[in-house]
Structures are given as C-alpha cells and as structure tokens.
Design an enzyme around this catalytic site. Structure first.
Site, PDB file in Angstrom:
ATOM      1  CG  HIS A  56      -1.977  -1.092   1.186  1.00  0.00           C
ATOM      2  ND1 HIS A  56      -3.222  -0.942   0.620  1.00  0.00           N
ATOM      3  CD2 HIS A  56      -1.927  -2.355   1.642  1.00  0.00           C
ATOM      4  CE1 HIS A  56      -3.895  -2.074   0.748  1.00  0.00           C
ATOM      5  NE2 HIS A  56      -3.124  -2.955   1.345  1.00  0.00           N
ATOM      6  CG  ASN A 129      -8.033  -4.358   1.008  1.00  0.00           C
ATOM      7  OD1 ASN A 129      -7.298  -3.396   1.175  1.00  0.00           O
ATOM      8  ND2 ASN A 129      -7.614  -5.601   1.119  1.00  0.00           N
TER       9      ASN A 129
END
Ligand code: NDP
Length: 492
Positions: A56, A129
């Site tokens: 990420h 997510n």
C-alpha cells in the site's frame, strides 16, 4: 524585536544569510566546512525519505465526517454510534497494494480503504479494502503472496507469471482472483469504488452480548471502472489519476461520500453457515445476511501537507474501541500485530503522537515514556512505573470484553475445507454477459503470458468454478494480444 515571521531560518531558528550561494575560499576556491547553512540543508535533504510501506505504498487521503443515520445501539455500545445524527471526524487513506512509491494509482490491483474514526473513546481504525474478500485465509502465506506481486528479485520488474504462479498453487485465492480480474479490479479512482472491512469483526452491546459483523461502505458516486485498454493508456498520461481526482473533487466542494452498512451474524447462524464465517476468502451472501444501513461517510477536507498527514498516516486493526472487537479470522489476528509493527519500523515507536495519528476527540494517556522523537513532556514528574503509591492513571475494567469460548488442540491446523470453488462460482454466475466477456479477456491477456504448467493449473481451478469459464479463458489465450509499446522509437 525584529519581525521574523517572513525570515528564512535554519532548524534552530537562526536567520539564514543565503539560500542560493555557498561559502567558498575565494571565487575559484573550494567550499568551506564552516558553511553550516549548506551542511544542514544537505543533511536534512539526505534524510527526507523514510521507509516506504512494504504494501500500500501508493495512496492519498482526506479528512471528513461520519454521521450516524440509523440506530444500531442494540448491537453495539460504541459511543460513535450512540445516537442518530451523531458526527465523528475521520481520516481516510486510499491506496493501491503492489506498486512501490512513485507507481501509478490506476492499474489493476486491489485498493486499500483505511478509515480512522477519531472517537471520544479513542481512535478506531478500520483498515479495509475495496473488496470484501482476500487471496488467502492464513497469514503464513501473505508475505510470499506480496513478493509474487512485487518486482522480480533479480530482474526488478513486476511479472504476470509470478502472481499466476502463486495463485495457481493456492486454490483459496480463486474467488479473489476472479474479483480482481473483473471490472472492480480497476476502479475509476478512489471515489467510484466501495470499501469493505473485509474481515469478520464483532460488536458488543451494553449487555455484553457479542454479535459477528461485517462492514460495507457503498460509494454514492456509483461503481465505475476503467477497461484494460483505458487504464493502460491513461497511466502513461496521468499516472496519479486517482490522487488528482480525489483532491480536485474535494477542492471544488464536490465531496465524495459512502453509505455505511453492516451485516450481522449470531453464534447460532455461524454454526449453520455453510462456510467458515471467519474465512477471509468468503463473503456472507446478501440474501441470507442482508445489509443494514448505519451511516454516511463524507470526505470534505484535503490534507495541508501530504507527507505529514498522508505518508505518515498509520492505521492498525489493533485500534478498536469499546463496543467493537475482532473475531477468530486468522488474517485479522495477524494484522492486529503486523500493522503497528510496520509503523514502528517506518515512523518510530512514538508514531501515534503524530497529529494525524493521535486521538482528536480525546487525549491519549499512556504509561509509555521516552523513545525516539518523544515530544510529549506533559507527564512530567508523574510516576513512570506501576503499581505505585503515587499518582498514576486508573485502568478501566468496564472496557474489558466479555469472555468467549475457545476449544481444540494447539496445532498447525489447515483450513483445508476444499470449498474454494463455491463462491468463485457464485461470483462468475452473478456477472452479466458483458462483464464475463471482459473478465475472460483480462485473464487471458495476463495468464496468456505464463508458462504452460501455470496455465494448466489455473485453468483446472477455473474449471472447478465453472467449466464455461475455463473453456472461454482457454480459447481466449492466444487470441488476445496484450497491448505492446511501439518498438520503434522516433529518431531525429
Ligand atoms: P448478490 O448476488 O446479492 O449481489 C452481488 C454483489 O456483487 C453486489 O453487492 C454487487 O455490489 C457486487 N458486484 C457486482 N458486480 C461486481 C463485480 N464485477 N465485481 C465485484 N463485485 C461485483 O451477492 P451475494 O452476496 O449473493 O454474492 C454473490 C457474489 O457477489 C459473491 O461471490 C461475491 O464475490 C460478490 N459480492 C458479494 C458481496 C457480499 O458481501 N455478499 C459484496 C461484493 C461482491 P454492489 O451492489 O455494491 O454494486
């Protein structure tokens, strides 16, 4: 006193005589070692990068407000849900998973959707997510999975064959692979995608009753996506398309929002559930566990400083508030430790004292002292050990969770239920003909680059989900040519 507001100073507040010319021995002589202005400027610059997130790394974020629209006080005692209309400040960071910092933000990948609720009972971090599921259900496989997504250790570029190699040997990834290769795997920026807590969590109410819960944030902008051709072309022209889209929308007052829903499951329902309710590769079907609306999440303020507020933003599933808790989901259990651990490495042990990470609606009152970059002197002479006869904060027994039973032998027990095809089939059969067509084309364009043994293994998994899918992918491999850069550069 002279007005120093507009005077450039060094880090010690001393006025800087020049920001452009170094001190030298004469016009043509070497530089002088006593040019501390230059030395400090260089030294700071040399230290301006911190370790990037191992996953990420590419992302953007914004502040906003969460507003309760529906009463769920029978399910949770968490104060942020205490009454309809109640508002809580939030910070949200969106991200891509696999690319390193500097990579584009619109390629095919899962997206992170991490929310920090600054509640009066401390910060609740929901590190979700844009997908309700994941590639695996045991954290032991996670590190290998991420390596398969990252650059080759020698050749140093990302390669389709590496992730299909992994997926084809990890059958439980099948559901998530189809999800990723479908339309939702390349969302049109951060605003046009849903967010999911993904894991199973729990709510605890005022009577200390626990219920299992899943979180859904549905985009009010509508789910939109880029086709393979669109994102491949666009990332060359505007690699930060999603970042720019979010920033500009907020800047123009066009505030993006999401509607928060929950699904709940009792212990009795969990016993009858056809799959493990704590298996991160499975959803709870909407038909059996309907969505229940809870509130509205709106983003309405861009950060002032990207590095200070977005790069240094740190979320951890370990941060839950009274009334919200975890579940035996194995992936969640590992993340409770892993996220905070990663932040301690990346930002230092006092990372939660940084303004974006510190509580906003209450004050942290830890027993921790010292450590790198400690700037809080408010504890002063307060005793630094416990128990003590001197002044020390009191614990809050009311914050303890109700006990819940566990059973079985301590061992390495695989969740090998051989059920990986069930929900992959549900997913494929839910798609329209157009969606199926794009899914098949996307898979073929990527899997088609891989060696035969990988294709064979993966096609066998597709066949278990739906023979039609396997046949269509098999046929499309070889027919679909992935876009290639022009091999002949222009010359003058
Ligand atoms: P339903 O058949 O009731 O609804 C299908 C869901 O899939 C909708 O929520 C829709 O989201 C979402 N969806 C539609 N197109 C796509 C796509 N291309 N990629 C990913 N998601 C899409 O769902 P069920 O609960 O019965 O589950 C069927 C399948 O739907 C599952 O295999 C699962 O993968 C998928 N799904 C299920 C979710 C759940 O939590 N139950 C959540 C998301 C997907 P929306 O309504 O927001 O447009």
């Amino acid at each position: 006193m002279a007005d120093t507001k507009n005077t450039l100073t060094n880090a010690a507040g001393i006025p800087v005589p020049s920001n452009e010319v170094s001190r030298s021995a004469g016009k043509y002589g070497p530089l002088l070692l006593d040019d501390y202005t230059l030395l400090e400027k260089m030294a700071h610059f040399n230290r301006e990068r911190i370790p990037e997130r191992v996953v990420h790394a590419v992302g953007s974020g914004a502040y906003g407000t969460f507003t309760v629209t529906d009463d769920i006080t029978s399910l949770t005692k968490a104060k942020l849900f205490a009454e309809v209309g109640k508002e809580t400040e939030v910070f949200v960071r969106f991200s891509n998973v696999a690319k390193s910092k500097g990579g584009s933000d619109i390629y095919r990948d899962l997206r992170g959707f991490a929310i920090k609720f600054y509640t009066e009972e401390g910060n609740w971090d929901l590190t979700g997510n844009n997908t309700p599921i994941f590639f695996m259900r045991d954290p032991m496989k996670f590190m290998d999975f991420i390596r398969s997504q990252k650059e080759h250790p020698q050749e140093n570029w990302r390669q389709d064959e590496r992730w299909w190699d992994f997926w084809s040997l990890v059958p439980e990834s099948l559901h998530q692979v189809l999800w990723l290769m479908g339309d939702r795997g390349a969302p049109m920026g951060w605003r046009h995608m849903n967010g999911y807590g993904s894991h199973t969590f729990s709510f605890i109410n005022a009577e200390d009753q626990r219920i299992w819960v899943k979180f859904h944030f549905k985009t009010n902008q509508g789910n939109k996506f880029f086709t393979e051709e669109q994102w491949m072309k666009l990332q060359g022209i505007e690699p930060r398309w999603a970042t720019k889209d979010l920033y500009n929308a907020i800047d123009e007052g066009n505030y993006p929002s999401w509607t928060m829903h929950i699904q709940t499951m009792t212990d009795e329902q969990a016993k009858d559930f056809p799959w493990n309710p704590f298996d991160l590769t499975k959803v709870w079907p909407h038909g059996d566990f309907p969505l229940q609306r809870v509130g509205r999440l709106e983003l309405n303020r861009n950060p002032e400083d990207y590095f200070a507020e977005v790069e240094q933003a740190a979320f951890s599933p370990g941060n839950i508030v009274p009334g919200v808790s975890w579940s035996p989901d194995r992936m969640l259990q590992a993340r409770i430790m892993s996220y905070a651990d990663a932040h301690r490495y990346r930002l230092g042990v006092n990372y939660e004292t940084l303004p974006v990470n510190a509580p906003h609606a209450t004050t942290a009152n830890t027993g921790y002292r010292d450590g790198l970059m400690q700037s809080d002197s408010s504890k002063g002479s307060r005793n630094n050990f416990h128990p003590t006869h001197h002044d020390y904060p009191q614990v809050a027994p009311g914050a303890a969770e109700p006990a819940h039973p566990v059973e079985g032998l301590a061992d390495r027990i695989e969740l090998d239920e051989d059920d990986h095809a069930d929900q992959a089939r549900m997913f494929y059969q839910m798609l329209s003909e157009d969606e199926k067509g794009r899914l098949v084309k996307n898979i073929a364009g990527s899997l088609g680059k891989c060696m035969d043994i990988i294709q064979k293994h993966q096609l066998a998994l597709f066949r278990q989900a739906d023979p039609e899918l396997a046949d269509r992918v098999s046929k499309a491999i070889g027919q679909v040519k992935p876009p290639q850069p022009d091999p002949k550069p222009a010359s003058t």
